[in-house]
Design an enzyme around this catalytic site. Structure first.
Site, PDB file in Angstrom:
ATOM      1  N   HIS A  81       0.865  -1.169   0.000  1.00 35.44           N
ATOM      2  CA  HIS A  81       0.000   0.000   0.000  1.00 35.44           C
ATOM      3  C   HIS A  81       0.910   1.230   0.000  1.00 35.44           C
ATOM      4  O   HIS A  81       2.083   1.165   0.390  1.00 35.44           O
ATOM      5  CB  HIS A  81      -0.898  -0.018   1.235  1.00 35.44           C
ATOM      6  CG  HIS A  81      -1.990  -1.045   1.180  1.00 35.44           C
ATOM      7  ND1 HIS A  81      -3.103  -1.030   1.986  1.00 35.44           N
ATOM      8  CD2 HIS A  81      -2.139  -2.132   0.373  1.00 35.44           C
ATOM      9  CE1 HIS A  81      -3.889  -2.047   1.700  1.00 35.44           C
ATOM     10  NE2 HIS A  81      -3.325  -2.740   0.728  1.00 35.44           N
ATOM     11  N   GLU A  83       1.171   3.842   1.816  1.00 34.70           N
ATOM     12  CA  GLU A  83       1.772   4.257   3.095  1.00 34.70           C
ATOM     13  C   GLU A  83       2.988   3.400   3.434  1.00 34.70           C
ATOM     14  O   GLU A  83       3.992   3.897   3.946  1.00 34.70           O
ATOM     15  CB  GLU A  83       0.750   4.145   4.232  1.00 34.70           C
ATOM     16  CG  GLU A  83      -0.464   5.072   4.111  1.00 34.70           C
ATOM     17  CD  GLU A  83      -1.637   4.421   3.388  1.00 34.70           C
ATOM     18  OE1 GLU A  83      -1.417   3.554   2.500  1.00 34.70           O
ATOM     19  OE2 GLU A  83      -2.789   4.770   3.715  1.00 34.70           O
ATOM     20  N   CYS A 116      -5.759   1.931   5.747  1.00 39.11           N
ATOM     21  CA  CYS A 116      -6.493   0.698   6.042  1.00 39.11           C
ATOM     22  C   CYS A 116      -5.978   0.141   7.374  1.00 39.11           C
ATOM     23  O   CYS A 116      -5.075   0.704   7.993  1.00 39.11           O
ATOM     24  CB  CYS A 116      -6.284  -0.336   4.925  1.00 39.11           C
ATOM     25  SG  CYS A 116      -4.688  -1.190   5.010  1.00 39.11           S
ATOM     26  N   CYS A 119      -2.075  -0.424   7.365  1.00 38.00           N
ATOM     27  CA  CYS A 119      -1.263   0.799   7.367  1.00 38.00           C
ATOM     28  C   CYS A 119      -1.452   1.562   8.672  1.00 38.00           C
ATOM     29  O   CYS A 119      -0.507   2.155   9.206  1.00 38.00           O
ATOM     30  CB  CYS A 119      -1.607   1.655   6.160  1.00 38.00           C
ATOM     31  SG  CYS A 119      -1.240   0.797   4.602  1.00 38.00           S
TER      32      CYS A 119
END
Lengths: 194, 194
Positions: A81, A83, A116, A119
Site C-alpha cells: 500500500h 503508506e 487501512c 497501514c
C-alpha cells in the site's frame, strides 16, 4: 523442493521519482496534501497501481523525504500500500527504522486516503509524529475497496500514542481520484475477489 | 535535493533458507508450529532480528511455501515483522498478491507470536485461510514489546472474514524464545525508544 528467493525487492514506477523531483518544499500542509493527491492521480493515469499515494515530509521545513504509491497489483505484493511504500522508502533514505529517533527532525505521513487496518497498524512503528489524510474510509469503501478491521476510533488510538492526526483534508479532490480510477475500469484488488 | 532509491529491497539472513530446506512437509499442525518456533529461536541465536518467525504453508499438504523472520533492526525497516516477510516471500514464490486466489490450494500463516496491529491488518489482504499463533500478545508485552492498537477481539474479526484462527499453540516454548532474547540482551526496537 523448497525454494524461496534470498532477497526480495520492488521497483518504483518510472514516473514516480521524476514527479517527486518536481516538489518544492513548502510549509503549507495544504500544498503538501495537494502534491500527494496529484501523485495518486498520476498512479491511476499511469496504471501503476491502485488510486492511492502517500509521502513522508519533515514537518517543520516541509521537505519531502519519500513518495510512495500503491503498487499491489503491479508488484504482486499485498503489503505494498502507498503508506507502507512511503514509510519503507523514508527509512532507507534516512538510514533508520525509526523516523522519530532522537536527534532527528519530526516527520509526518500524508496519505491521499485514510489508512487501512494494516497501514494504521504500521504507523506507530514508523516513528512519524503527524498523520494527514485526504479521502475518508467511507469514500474508499463506496467504490468497493475494503479498509479492513480498523478500530472505530483509529484517530484516538494514534493520538493516545502522541501521533497527531489531521483527517479529511481536501477530501473532495482525493475522492475524485478514487472515482476516476473506477470510471477508468481500475482493478479492485482484494483478497477473495473471485 | 530530493533523492530516493528507484527500488527497495531486503536480504534474508544467510541461515534462513538453509534452515527452511531442512523442513519436511507434514500434515501435523504441531510439527509445523514447532518448526516456526525453532526458526524464531535461530533468529535470536544468529542475532539477525527480533525473536519472531512466521511461515506460509499449504494447509492440506503441509508444504512450506515461505519462511520469514523479524528483520526490523538488521534491515532498517519497521515493516519487516516476520509475518510481513513471510507473506511477501510467499506471494513472490507463487507469483500472486493473493494467496487465496481461485484455483490455488488454501494457505495458512503460522507465527511464533500473536500478530501485532500491523500484521493483523495485513492478514486479510494476504489471502490466507488459517492463522496459527504461538505465544500470546501478553507474552510479548511482558518482555517489553508493543503489540499496537489491535482490536480486543482480533480473532473474531478474522473469523468473521472467513479466516480461521488457532491461538496459543505451544505457547510455552514460543514464550521461551522471547525470554531467551531478553536474557541475551536483545534489542527492544520500537518507535520512540529514546
Amino acid at each position: 523442493m523448497f525454494s524461496q528467493p534470498e532477497k526480495i525487492g520492488f521497483d518504483l514506477p518510472a514516473w514516480l521519482n521524476r514527479f517527486a523531483a518536481s516538489y518544492e518544499a513548502t510549509t503549507s500542509l495544504s500544498a503538501r496534501m495537494r502534491f500527494v493527491i496529484l501523485a495518486a492521480a498520476r498512479n491511476v493515469q499511469e496504471k501503476t497501481g491502485g488510486p492511492f499515494a502517500a509521502a513522508i515530509f519533515e514537518i517543520e521545513t516541509g521537505k519531502l523525504v519519500s513518495l510512495g504509491s500503491n503498487l499491489v497489483s503491479t508488484q504482486g505484493l499485498s503489503i505494498l500500500h502507498a503508506e507502507m511504500v512511503a514509510i519503507a522508502l523514508a527509512q532507507r533514505v534516512l538510514g533508520t527504522y525509526d523516523l522519530g529517533a532522537v536527534g532527528m527532525p519530526e516527520h509526518e505521513l500524508i496519505s491521499s486516503v485514510e489508512p487501512c487496518a494494516m497501514c494504521f497498524g504500521a504507523i506507530p512503528w514508523s516513528g512519524v509524529h503527524h498523520v494527514a489524510t485526504g479521502a475518508l474510509a467511507e469514500d474508499a469503501i463506496a467504490i468497493g475497496f475494503d479498509e479492513g478491521p480498523k478500530p472505530a476510533d483509529w484517530i484516538g488510538e494514534l493520538e493516545s500514542r502522541g501521533i497527531r492526526v489531521s483527517s479529511g483534508l481536501q477530501r473532495e479532490s482525493a475522492r475524485q481520484v478514487l472515482q476516476d480510477y473506477i470510471e477508468d475500469g481500475g482493478h479492485l484488488y482484494s483478497s477473495r475477489e473471485g
